[in-house]
Structures are given as structure tokens and as C-alpha cells.
Enzyme design. Structure first.
Site, PDB file in Angstrom:
ATOM      1  N   VAL A   1     -85.806  38.601 -24.695  1.00  0.00           N
ATOM      2  CA  VAL A   1     -85.760  37.433 -23.789  1.00  0.00           C
ATOM      3  C   VAL A   1     -87.169  36.987 -23.391  1.00  0.00           C
ATOM      4  CG1 VAL A   1     -84.865  36.539 -21.597  1.00  0.00           C
ATOM      5  CG2 VAL A   1     -83.486  38.124 -22.955  1.00  0.00           C
TER       6      VAL A   1
ATOM      7  N   CYS B   1     -93.216  35.726 -12.093  1.00  0.00           N
ATOM      8  CA  CYS B   1     -93.761  37.009 -12.532  1.00  0.00           C
ATOM      9  C   CYS B   1     -94.541  36.843 -13.826  1.00  0.00           C
ATOM     10  CB  CYS B   1     -92.615  37.993 -12.754  1.00  0.00           C
ATOM     11  SG  CYS B   1     -92.054  38.771 -11.246  1.00  0.00           S
TER      12      CYS B   1
ATOM     13  N   ASP C   1     -83.604  42.081 -17.131  1.00  0.00           N
ATOM     14  CA  ASP C   1     -84.006  42.660 -15.830  1.00  0.00           C
ATOM     15  C   ASP C   1     -83.515  44.097 -15.634  1.00  0.00           C
ATOM     16  OD1 ASP C   1     -85.130  40.169 -14.370  1.00  0.00           O
ATOM     17  OD2 ASP C   1     -83.294  39.514 -15.330  1.00  0.00           O
TER      18      ASP C   1
HETATM   19  N1  EPU Z   1     -88.167  29.273 -21.843  1.00  0.00           N
HETATM   20  C1  EPU Z   1     -88.894  28.362 -22.548  1.00  0.00           C
HETATM   21  N2  EPU Z   1     -89.033  27.098 -22.017  1.00  0.00           N
HETATM   22  C2  EPU Z   1     -88.466  26.747 -20.825  1.00  0.00           C
HETATM   23  C3  EPU Z   1     -87.707  27.694 -20.114  1.00  0.00           C
HETATM   24  C4  EPU Z   1     -87.571  28.960 -20.651  1.00  0.00           C
HETATM   25  O1  EPU Z   1     -89.425  28.642 -23.620  1.00  0.00           O
HETATM   26  O2  EPU Z   1     -88.642  25.591 -20.395  1.00  0.00           O
HETATM   27  C5  EPU Z   1     -88.037  30.641 -22.390  1.00  0.00           C
HETATM   28  C6  EPU Z   1     -88.723  31.670 -21.480  1.00  0.00           C
HETATM   29  O3  EPU Z   1     -90.092  31.712 -21.709  1.00  0.00           O
HETATM   30  C7  EPU Z   1     -88.006  32.943 -21.841  1.00  0.00           C
HETATM   31  C8  EPU Z   1     -86.586  32.459 -22.168  1.00  0.00           C
HETATM   32  O4  EPU Z   1     -86.687  31.044 -22.388  1.00  0.00           O
HETATM   33  O5  EPU Z   1     -88.565  33.517 -22.999  1.00  0.00           O
HETATM   34  C9  EPU Z   1     -85.564  32.708 -21.098  1.00  0.00           C
HETATM   35  O6  EPU Z   1     -85.989  32.162 -19.858  1.00  0.00           O
HETATM   36  P1  EPU Z   1     -84.959  31.627 -18.786  1.00  0.00           P
HETATM   37  O7  EPU Z   1     -85.208  30.164 -18.571  1.00  0.00           O
HETATM   38  O8  EPU Z   1     -83.600  32.073 -19.165  1.00  0.00           O
HETATM   39  O9  EPU Z   1     -85.418  32.419 -17.505  1.00  0.00           O
HETATM   40  P2  EPU Z   1     -85.674  31.863 -16.046  1.00  0.00           P
HETATM   41  O10 EPU Z   1     -84.636  30.895 -15.652  1.00  0.00           O
HETATM   42  O11 EPU Z   1     -87.105  31.493 -15.903  1.00  0.00           O
HETATM   43  C10 EPU Z   1     -84.148  33.640 -14.864  1.00  0.00           C
HETATM   44  C11 EPU Z   1     -84.345  34.676 -13.811  1.00  0.00           C
HETATM   45  C12 EPU Z   1     -85.100  35.855 -14.406  1.00  0.00           C
HETATM   46  C13 EPU Z   1     -84.266  36.420 -15.552  1.00  0.00           C
HETATM   47  C14 EPU Z   1     -84.011  35.322 -16.580  1.00  0.00           C
HETATM   48  C15 EPU Z   1     -83.120  35.787 -17.715  1.00  0.00           C
HETATM   49  C16 EPU Z   1     -84.491  33.391 -11.788  1.00  0.00           C
HETATM   50  C17 EPU Z   1     -85.321  32.914 -10.653  1.00  0.00           C
HETATM   51  N3  EPU Z   1     -85.115  34.112 -12.717  1.00  0.00           N
HETATM   52  O12 EPU Z   1     -85.459  33.206 -15.241  1.00  0.00           O
HETATM   53  O13 EPU Z   1     -85.206  36.820 -13.390  1.00  0.00           O
HETATM   54  O14 EPU Z   1     -84.948  37.490 -16.135  1.00  0.00           O
HETATM   55  O15 EPU Z   1     -83.404  34.186 -15.951  1.00  0.00           O
HETATM   56  O16 EPU Z   1     -81.878  36.146 -17.234  1.00  0.00           O
HETATM   57  O17 EPU Z   1     -83.292  33.151 -11.838  1.00  0.00           O
HETATM   58  C18 EPU Z   1     -86.242  38.469 -12.142  1.00  0.00           C
HETATM   59  O18 EPU Z   1     -85.271  38.383 -11.386  1.00  0.00           O
HETATM   60  O19 EPU Z   1     -87.132  39.354 -12.049  1.00  0.00           O
HETATM   61  C19 EPU Z   1     -86.373  37.501 -13.215  1.00  0.00           C
HETATM   62  C20 EPU Z   1     -87.498  37.352 -13.925  1.00  0.00           C
END
Ligand code: EPU
Length: 441
Positions: free
Chosen positions: A335, A123, A313
Site C-alpha cells: 500500500v 506521516c 496499519d
Molecule cells: N495515492 C496516490 N495518489 C493520491 C492518493 C493516494 O498515489 O492522490 C496512493 C498513496 O500514496 C498510497 C495509496 O495510494 O500508496 C493508498 O493511499 P490512500 O489514499 O488509500 O491512503 P490515505 O487515504 O492517505 C488512509 C488512512 C491511512 C491508511 C490508508 C490505507 C486516514 C487519515 N489515513 O490514508 O492511515 O493507512 O488510508 O488504508 O484515513 C494511519 O492511520 O496511520 C494511516 C496512515
């Protein structure tokens, strides 16, 4: 249903009433499917929702030789006996805008010694970089090579346990460590881990497969690598993000929705906020009933955060309900740096919402001294009226649906296909809840 470009015409102003059933959490199921690659024998996953993110992972598993079958609705059998390398172009074609390919790396490096990832999407809610993931994989001993079409990884000397300290408790990076460490040689210590319920359920799955994982206090997880993992049999944790979305829909439309399969434990923080806003809920063994109090709603100050905080979310659907609360609410998003794009449409529909670069309503966060509109001030109550709106992303899209359902008059909501990435059969559910709409496109 499920194509970007789909359009719904909604006649708003009717409360949503009735019962819907949840399935497993999108943010667990997709990772559980990847974990199956690590097993020497087939895995069985139950309560799998019919959403496009699951279809994307299924396609990706397929191009990697993992046979995924489904004889019964919501049950997947994943057979990784013939796992094989895939071409970047095939991965790219199946991944679309999904970020999931990054999580294939650890398992594929163990099974095949190499992995490819295309440019990643997801997204549009900020930069969403993958630097933590790449750094973690390097620490395990992976060689990361940038190529014109994406990234190639290899593990010429195998993967070895390591000490990782995440700069931020990232959900994806924590999953990366888990999926890589379980079969790496030796012990891995992860500090600064994310501890979302979906991560705990992934740990349950990995333990069923034969992994040795200890969750300590203060975000520390220790993993003892093992040489062999078996397939698992597991019923996925319910989707608490979908539960919160329908709960917000009940509030915004002055309705009454029983969300079958929702559980209290994983939603404590949401339920506290729901109660402060004035929302009513009754907790049952088989789900939670969410309903409007029949009186004015109260404003709140919320800060999104990693678990056990208020999930990012959850804020978008709740913001729609807050436009109807008596007074000024503040939502500080800590976040993702750009998760308020969806409010433009709400403003067009009559809401009074301003977004600010400052950290409002709570602690200063890491986006504070930077150029990101990450605090929203919502003044209510306002009456929403119909408008033509275009869905920007998954959660923002659901909030637009709720806004249109609660507005006076007719709205057209375009691009609703994005919503089917994460909300199973949402059109059928809207029908079950008595929404007045016509699906076009
Ligand atoms: N981040 C970094 N570098 C990285 C990875 C993450 O800077 O290598 C930053 C991101 O940019 C963000 C923060 O860390 O600012 C948190 O990101 P996170 O890695 O926790 O998120 P994600 O794993 O990409 C999952 C869910 C999201 C949910 C977040 C937070 C999945 C597929 N996605 O994303 O879900 O919002 O964790 O709980 O599991 C949704 O369902 O609509 C969704 C976006």
C-alpha cells in the site's frame, strides 16, 4: 500529553495484562467531522476519541466558521450554519502535518464556491501524493490553481456528477468522491473504489444526511446528487487499527488484553493472521480478548492490501511479535512504498530483519520494479534488549512502544507525542495494563 518531543523511559519485560476500551476510528471520525459541513443543520457525532488528529480537524472546522462543541466526553456537536472561507495561512497553521484539508474541498466548494489547501503532510511513510484527489475534483468541474502558498480551488459553474475510475482503490480519493458527489448535480459513478469499513460507515452517515448512494459489487459506487443534506446523528465505528495494535502488544509482551469495543466482522483478516501466528482470541459481545498462547509463536507470510486484505496499519505492531516467532516471516507492503523505516530501531534492539526492494512472499506489486524497500524478512526468535529510540510515525511509533515493553532492560522512546495523533490516552492505557514506565518531557 501530546507534544512531539515527549519521552518515555520503559522498563521492559513485563506482560501487558488487563482491559482497555476503544472509541471511534480515527480514520472515520475525522472524515465524519468534515461531512458535517455538507449539512444545513447541526450534526452529532458520538464515540469521538481524544486524539490530536481530531483536535486538528476541530481547529480547521473552527477557522471555517463551523462551531464544534462538546458537552459530554466523546460527543461532538458540529454546527455548520455559518460556514465561511478561511485564509490559507490560518488553514496552514491548524493543519500542521495533517492531510485532512484536501477532504474539505468538495464540501467547501458546494457551500462557498472556493477552497484552499496548504502543502500537505501526514506521516512520513512514502510520497503520499494528492494527484487522485485533484484529478477527481477537476472531473467534477473544479478549477484547480497552484499558488505559491498552496492550492486554490473554485467552482464557477458548480460541481457536476461524473464517471471516475481510480487507478488504485485509494481510501482518501474514494472519500473525496463521496463527499463531493453527494451534492453534485446528477449521477456519479465511481469505479475502483476503496471499500474499507470506515468508508462504509461514512456512507452510513451520508445516507443519514439524505444522500443516495449505492454500493455495487466489484468496487463500484453510484451516487445520485441531491440538493440539500441535513445534519446527522451517529455513533462512530470502533477503531480496528487500535484494536489490532493492542492485540499485537498482547502477543509481543506475552500478555492478555481485553479490547473493549472491538468487533469480529471488521477484523476477520487480522484475526486469521493472528491465529496463524499462534495468538489466541476470544470473541465477546462487548469486545475481543487477545492473549499469548504460552507456547512458541509461528512465522507467517503476509501481504498488506486494501480491504478486505491485511491492512497496512496492522503490520508494524505485528512485526514486533514476529521477531519472537520461531522461523522466517515475510511482510510484503503493497500500500505504501516506504513503511519499513521503523524496523531500524527494532534491529538496534536485537531483531533480525532485512528489508528488500523485491516483492517477496506473494504477488508482484506496483512498487516491484522501483527503488523502494517494501518487503521485510524477519528471522526469529530473537530477544529484544533496551535501546534509545525515536518514534518515526504513528504506527511505527506504536510498534516501538511494544518493542520497548517486550525488551529486556530499559529503553527511552522519544517523540512519543506522535502516537497521540491516533491512540487515545495511550499513557493511561499503558498504566491500566501494568506497564512499567516513566513519562518525561
Ligand atoms: N495515492 C496516490 N495518489 C493520491 C492518493 C493516494 O498515489 O492522490 C496512493 C498513496 O500514496 C498510497 C495509496 O495510494 O500508496 C493508498 O493511499 P490512500 O489514499 O488509500 O491512503 P490515505 O487515504 O492517505 C488512509 C488512512 C491511512 C491508511 C490508508 C490505507 C486516514 C487519515 N489515513 O490514508 O492511515 O493507512 O488510508 O488504508 O484515513 C494511519 O492511520 O496511520 C494511516 C496512515
Amino acid at each position: 500529553m501530546g507534544l512531539a518531543g515527549d519521552k518515555i523511559t520503559i522498563h521492559g519485560g513485563r506482560p501487558l495484562n488487563g482491559r482497555i476500551e476503544l472509541k471511534g476510528a480515527k480514520n472515520l471520525v475525522t472524515k465524519a467531522m468534515v461531512a458535517a459541513i455538507l449539512g444545513e443543520t447541526p450534526s452529532v457525532l458520538r464515540d469521538v476519541p481524544d486524539i490530536s488528529d481530531v483536535r486538528v480537524v476541530r481547529g480547521l472546522l473552527d477557522v471555517h466558521g463551523v462551531k464544534v462543541t462538546s458537552d459530554e466526553e466523546g460527543v461532538l456537536t458540529l454546527d455548520p450554519s455559518n460556514v465561511e472561507s478561511a485564509h490559507m495561512a490560518d488553514i496552514d497553521a491548524h493543519a500542521g502535518s495533517s492531510r485532512i484539508p484536501i477532504l474539505f474541498c468538495g464540501p467547501l466548494l458546494h457551500r462557498l464556491g472556493e477552497a484552499f489547501i496548504p502543502d500537505l503532510g501526514g506521516c512520513r511513510i512514502g510520497d503520499r501524493p494528492i494527484d487522485y484527489h485533484l484529478e477527481v475534483l477537476r472531473q467534477f468541474g473544479a478549477v484547480v490553481e497552484k499558488q505559491p502558498s498552496g492550492i486554490r480551488m473554485s467552482a464557477p459553474n458548480g460541481l457536476k456528477g461524473t464517471k471516475v475510475h481510480l487507478p488504485y482503490p485509494s481510501v482518501g480519493a474514494t472519500e473525496q468522491v463521496l463527499l463531493t458527489a453527494v451534492r453534485a448535480e446528477g449521477i456519479t459513478e465511481l469505479r475502483g473504489a476503496a471499500i474499507e469499513p470506515e468508508i462504509m460507515d461514512l456512507i452510513n452517515i451520508l445516507q443519514k444526511m439524505g444522500a443516495i448512494i449505492t454500493v455495487d459489487t466489484d468496487r463500484v459506487i453510484r451516487i445520485e446528487g441531491v440538493e440539500r443534506l441535513e445534519g446527522y446523528s451517529h455513533t462512530a465505528l470502533f477503531d480496528r487499527n487500535e484494536a489490532a495494535s493492542w492485540a499485537a502488544a498482547a502477543l509481543a509482551t506475552e500478555g492478555d488484553i481485553f479490547v473493549g469495543g472491538a468487533r469480529q466482522g471488521e477484523m476477520l483478516t487480522f484475526l486469521n493472521v493472528y491465529r496463524k501466528v499462534g495468538g489466541k482470541f476470544d470473541i465477546h459481545d462487548d469486545g475481543i480478548r487477545f492473549y499469548h498462547p504460552g507456547t512458541e509463536l509461528n512465522p507467517v507470510i503476509i501481504e498488506t492490501d486494501v480491504h478486505p486484505g491485511f491492512m497496512t496499519d496492522w503490520q508494524q505492531p505485528l512485526v514486533v511479535a514476529l521477531t519472537k516467532a520461531q522461523g522466517v516471516s515475510i511482510v510484503h507492503e503493497t500500500v505504501y512504498e516506504q513503511r519499513f523505516g521503523f524496523v531500524d530501531a527494532l534491529v538496534e534492539m536485537g531483531a533480525t530483519i532485512q528489508v528488500h526492494k523485491e516483492c517477496l512472499g506473494g504477488q508482484a506489486c506496483r512498487f516491484g520494479q522501483r527503488n523502494f524497500n517494501h518487503s521485510a524478512v524477519i528471522s526469529g526468535p530473537t530477544k529484544l534488549h533496551g535501546a534509545d529510540i525515536v518514534v518515526p510515525d504513528l504506527r511505527g511509533g506504536f510498534s516501538h512502544l511494544i518493542a520497548a515493553l517486550s525488551a529486556e532492560g530499559t529503553s527511552t522512546v522519544s517523540n512519543v507525542g506522535i502516537i497521540s495523533r491516533g491512540y487515545e490516552k495511550f499513557i493511561t492505557k499503558l498504566e491500566q495494563l501494568g506497564a512499567d514506565f516513566v513519562l518525561e518531557g
